[in-house]
Design a protein around this motif. Structure first.
Motif, PDB file in Angstrom:
ATOM      1  N   TYR A  17      12.160 -49.687 -74.477  1.00 59.60           N
ATOM      2  CA  TYR A  17      13.243 -48.983 -75.162  1.00 59.60           C
ATOM      3  C   TYR A  17      14.482 -48.929 -74.280  1.00 59.60           C
ATOM      4  CZ  TYR A  17      11.032 -47.044 -79.386  1.00 59.60           C
ATOM      5  OH  TYR A  17      10.463 -46.883 -80.631  1.00 59.60           O
TER       6      TYR A  17
ATOM      7  N   PHE B 246      18.102 -46.512 -74.362  1.00 51.57           N
ATOM      8  CA  PHE B 246      18.816 -45.411 -75.012  1.00 51.57           C
ATOM      9  C   PHE B 246      20.190 -45.234 -74.386  1.00 51.57           C
ATOM     10  CE2 PHE B 246      19.625 -40.676 -74.773  1.00 51.57           C
ATOM     11  CZ  PHE B 246      20.168 -40.565 -76.047  1.00 51.57           C
TER      12      PHE B 246
ATOM     13  N   SER C   1      23.425 -39.143 -74.847  1.00 53.44           N
ATOM     14  CA  SER C   1      23.294 -37.876 -74.120  1.00 53.44           C
ATOM     15  C   SER C   1      24.642 -37.338 -73.646  1.00 53.44           C
ATOM     16  CB  SER C   1      22.335 -37.977 -72.928  1.00 53.44           C
ATOM     17  OG  SER C   1      23.006 -38.360 -71.761  1.00 53.44           O
TER      18      SER C   1
ATOM     19  N   CYS D 217      17.512 -37.946 -75.585  1.00 55.87           N
ATOM     20  CA  CYS D 217      17.572 -37.326 -74.268  1.00 55.87           C
ATOM     21  C   CYS D 217      16.378 -36.412 -74.057  1.00 55.87           C
ATOM     22  CB  CYS D 217      18.877 -36.533 -74.102  1.00 55.87           C
ATOM     23  SG  CYS D 217      18.966 -35.609 -72.559  1.00 55.87           S
TER      24      CYS D 217
ATOM     25  N   CYS E 255      11.522 -46.621 -70.814  1.00 54.11           N
ATOM     26  CA  CYS E 255      12.842 -46.563 -71.455  1.00 54.11           C
ATOM     27  C   CYS E 255      13.949 -46.534 -70.414  1.00 54.11           C
ATOM     28  CB  CYS E 255      12.940 -45.321 -72.340  1.00 54.11           C
ATOM     29  SG  CYS E 255      14.558 -45.078 -73.125  1.00 54.11           S
TER      30      CYS E 255
ATOM     31  N   SER F  91      17.379 -45.324 -69.773  1.00 55.39           N
ATOM     32  CA  SER F  91      18.088 -44.229 -70.445  1.00 55.39           C
ATOM     33  C   SER F  91      19.335 -43.805 -69.678  1.00 55.39           C
ATOM     34  CB  SER F  91      17.150 -43.026 -70.608  1.00 55.39           C
ATOM     35  OG  SER F  91      17.814 -41.948 -71.217  1.00 55.39           O
ATOM     36  N   THR F  92      20.403 -43.536 -70.418  1.00 53.70           N
ATOM     37  CA  THR F  92      21.638 -43.042 -69.798  1.00 53.70           C
ATOM     38  C   THR F  92      21.676 -41.525 -69.746  1.00 53.70           C
ATOM     39  OG1 THR F  92      22.866 -43.014 -71.894  1.00 53.70           O
ATOM     40  CG2 THR F  92      22.882 -45.072 -70.640  1.00 53.70           C
ATOM     41  N   SER F  93      20.538 -40.884 -69.981  1.00 52.66           N
ATOM     42  CA  SER F  93      20.473 -39.417 -69.991  1.00 52.66           C
ATOM     43  C   SER F  93      20.377 -38.878 -68.567  1.00 52.66           C
ATOM     44  CB  SER F  93      19.298 -38.961 -70.853  1.00 52.66           C
ATOM     45  OG  SER F  93      18.103 -39.584 -70.448  1.00 52.66           O
TER      46      SER F  93
ATOM     47  N   ASN G  91      14.384 -37.380 -66.100  1.00 54.11           N
ATOM     48  CA  ASN G  91      13.277 -38.311 -66.269  1.00 54.11           C
ATOM     49  C   ASN G  91      11.945 -37.601 -66.085  1.00 54.11           C
ATOM     50  OD1 ASN G  91      14.009 -37.907 -63.571  1.00 54.11           O
ATOM     51  ND2 ASN G  91      13.232 -39.876 -62.893  1.00 54.11           N
TER      52      ASN G  91
ATOM     53  N   GLN H 164      11.261 -37.428 -72.912  1.00 54.76           N
ATOM     54  CA  GLN H 164      11.716 -38.203 -74.074  1.00 54.76           C
ATOM     55  C   GLN H 164      10.604 -38.394 -75.107  1.00 54.76           C
ATOM     56  OE1 GLN H 164      13.663 -41.679 -71.904  1.00 54.76           O
ATOM     57  NE2 GLN H 164      15.342 -41.008 -73.227  1.00 54.76           N
TER      58      GLN H 164
ATOM     59  N   THR I 238      10.635 -42.589 -68.407  1.00 57.87           N
ATOM     60  CA  THR I 238      12.093 -42.648 -68.419  1.00 57.87           C
ATOM     61  C   THR I 238      12.654 -43.166 -67.108  1.00 57.87           C
ATOM     62  OG1 THR I 238      12.159 -40.753 -69.929  1.00 57.87           O
ATOM     63  CG2 THR I 238      14.178 -41.272 -68.737  1.00 57.87           C
TER      64      THR I 238
ATOM     65  N   ALA J 299      21.931 -50.032 -68.621  1.00 52.99           N
ATOM     66  CA  ALA J 299      21.114 -49.935 -69.827  1.00 52.99           C
ATOM     67  C   ALA J 299      21.438 -51.065 -70.797  1.00 52.99           C
ATOM     68  CB  ALA J 299      21.329 -48.577 -70.495  1.00 52.99           C
TER      69      ALA J 299
END
Length: 456
Positions: free
Chosen positions: A330, A332, A335, A399, A413, A415-417, A420, A425, A431, A439
């Motif tokens: 994934y 993402f 966020s 997020c 994943c 992730s730019t959130s 982790n 998530q 994460t 990403a």
């Protein structure tokens, strides 16, 4: 002795109490959302109290909202929290950026975009990433539900003044390295608790060169360093961002004071950290807290304690592997850390003309409806959709596992959130925190690649 930026704003808001003891602060802006406000409103009802300053209280819906069909809320708890906030806003006279409205979005996006977030304010929200607003030279911090009720009733809050920590950042960021990499590197180097008990002031030539959106990314993650507060000196970049926004009608009357909000040359900091970013690499987390990260070119570290061992077991990784060895499933983009327009623009440069790797499910969730509309006006939605990304409605989304957007168990994943943690998530989700550019490149290549070789 001179005063720090934090001292100047803090002292202006003290109503009662001596330094070193809990002090009563006046709160200029209270932002609320559907998750941490219901019990606080109910507390007012039980005590037969009114909301002290409804004109300084603003609500939005973000954590629970679906991002495909926003009005089809299947989860009963989520639906109840959303409808409860809508009712409470009506009952107590609170302005709400409601579902589907032009301003609805993640709470830490809505404040700056509408001009509610301004230099020199005290800003609170029942959300741990409230330090985001400190990028404007505001004292902004997350509070618990009981504190939300206290602000509802009194527009004040008891707080003990923290120590001051200056983080001076200089050097020109290399191509392909971003604000997200700065804060991830700091946390990797100094730990998830180096900011505990301090107010962080990020300063230096690198910070001054950043856009407001990039500055917000850094302050957003001050909490991941253990600090409640992250601040930056407001400057011309700040003032130009705020000017003309709907709720910034006091701009001309406030600008003179805003220009005094800086740390005096002879101000005292309890601790100083210096960082030269000239040779900084893209960052990738491998473990289950933001401290567990590496430079892209570095192997994952040896196990030093039981926390590392647990993290490796949870993530299905081993010491000595590298980021490029992670089997991603994934991606993402979203966020309150990295779902602003500039983040999506940067990612779109990498995505344009390419296709999402067949092993990847990739979604883009603009952080607010304002960002979504601006991105669509630039044609970014077309770029992402033609590449194979899903283009969603605004919200907190993937997020955190409080809405339908969740990473399947055992899947990695990019992730730019901002967190982790285990299960953050979704149950069993794995994460990896990265910049939007990292990403986007991972979505195209099906694995992490050195984005410095991709960005031109």
């Amino acid at each position: 002795m001179g005063r720090t930026l934090f001292d100047k704003v803090w002292n202006k808001h003290v109503l009662h109490g001596n330094e070193g003891e809990p002090q009563l602060l006046y709160i200029d802006l209270h932002l609320i959302h559907e998750v941490t406000s219901p019990q606080a409103f109910e507390g007012l009802r039980i005590q037969n109290r009114s909301l002290r300053r409804p004109d300084l209280t603003f609500a939005t819906l973000d954590h629970n909202v679906p991002t495909i069909d926003i009005f089809n809320i299947k989860d009963e708890i989520a639906n109840k929290q959303i409808t409860t906030l809508q009712k409470n806003a009506k009952d107590f006279g609170v302005h709400i950026f409601d579902m589907g409205s032009d301003e609805q979005g993640i709470v830490h996006m809505v404040g700056p975009e509408t001009g509610l977030t301004q230099p020199g304010k005290t800003i609170v929200c029942g959300d741990s990433h409230t330090a985001t607003h400190g990028a404007f030279g505001a004292i902004a911090f997350g509070i618990g539900t009981s504190e939300v009720e206290h602000v509802f009733a009194t527009q004040t809050l008891w707080q003990t003044k923290p120590k001051n920590l200056k983080i001076e950042i200089n050097g020109k960021l290399p191509t392909g390295v971003y604000a997200k990499d700065i804060i991830l590197y700091l946390i990797n180097q100094y730990g998830v608790d180096f900011g505990t008990g301090y107010a962080l002031e990020f300063t230096g030539e690198t910070i001054k060169s950043l856009s407001m959106e990039a500055r917000m990314t850094i302050c957003n993650m001050a909490i991941e360093a253990g600090a409640k507060y992250g601040m930056m000196q407001p400057d011309k970049t700040t003032f130009e961002y705020v000017k003309g926004r709907p709720y910034a009608t006091n701009f001309d009357q406030s600008i003179d004071w805003w220009q005094t909000l800086y740390s005096d040359e002879d101000s005292y900091f309890d601790k100083v950290i210096e960082l030269d970013v000239s040779n900084l690499e893209p960052q990738v987390t491998w473990g289950t807290n933001p401290e567990m990260g590496v430079n892209f070119s570095s192997p994952f570290p040896e196990i030093k304690d039981s926390n590392d061992e647990r993290a490796y077991n949870y993530m299905g990784l081993k010491p000595g592997q590298k980021a490029e060895d992670i089997e991603l499933g994934y991606v993402f983009l979203g966020s309150c850390t990295n779902a602003r327009l500039s983040d999506l623009v940067e990612a779109s440069h990498i995505v344009k003309g390419n296709k999402v790797h067949p092993n990847i499910t990739a979604i883009v969730v603009p952080g607010s409806r304002t960002v979504k509309k601006e991105a669509e006006a630039l044609g970014l939605d077309v770029i992402f959709k033609e590449a194979g990304f899903e283009w969603r409605e605004p919200g907190c989304s993937m997020c955190l596992g409080m809405n339908p957007d969740q990473v399947p168990e055992g899947v990695h994943c990019a992730s730019t959130s901002n967190r982790n943690f285990e299960g953050r998530q979704g149950k069993g989700a794995r994460t990896h925190l990265v910049s939007p550019a990292m990403a986007a490149a991972a979505a195209i290549n099906g694995k992490f690649v050195d984005v410095r070789k991709v960005v031109v």
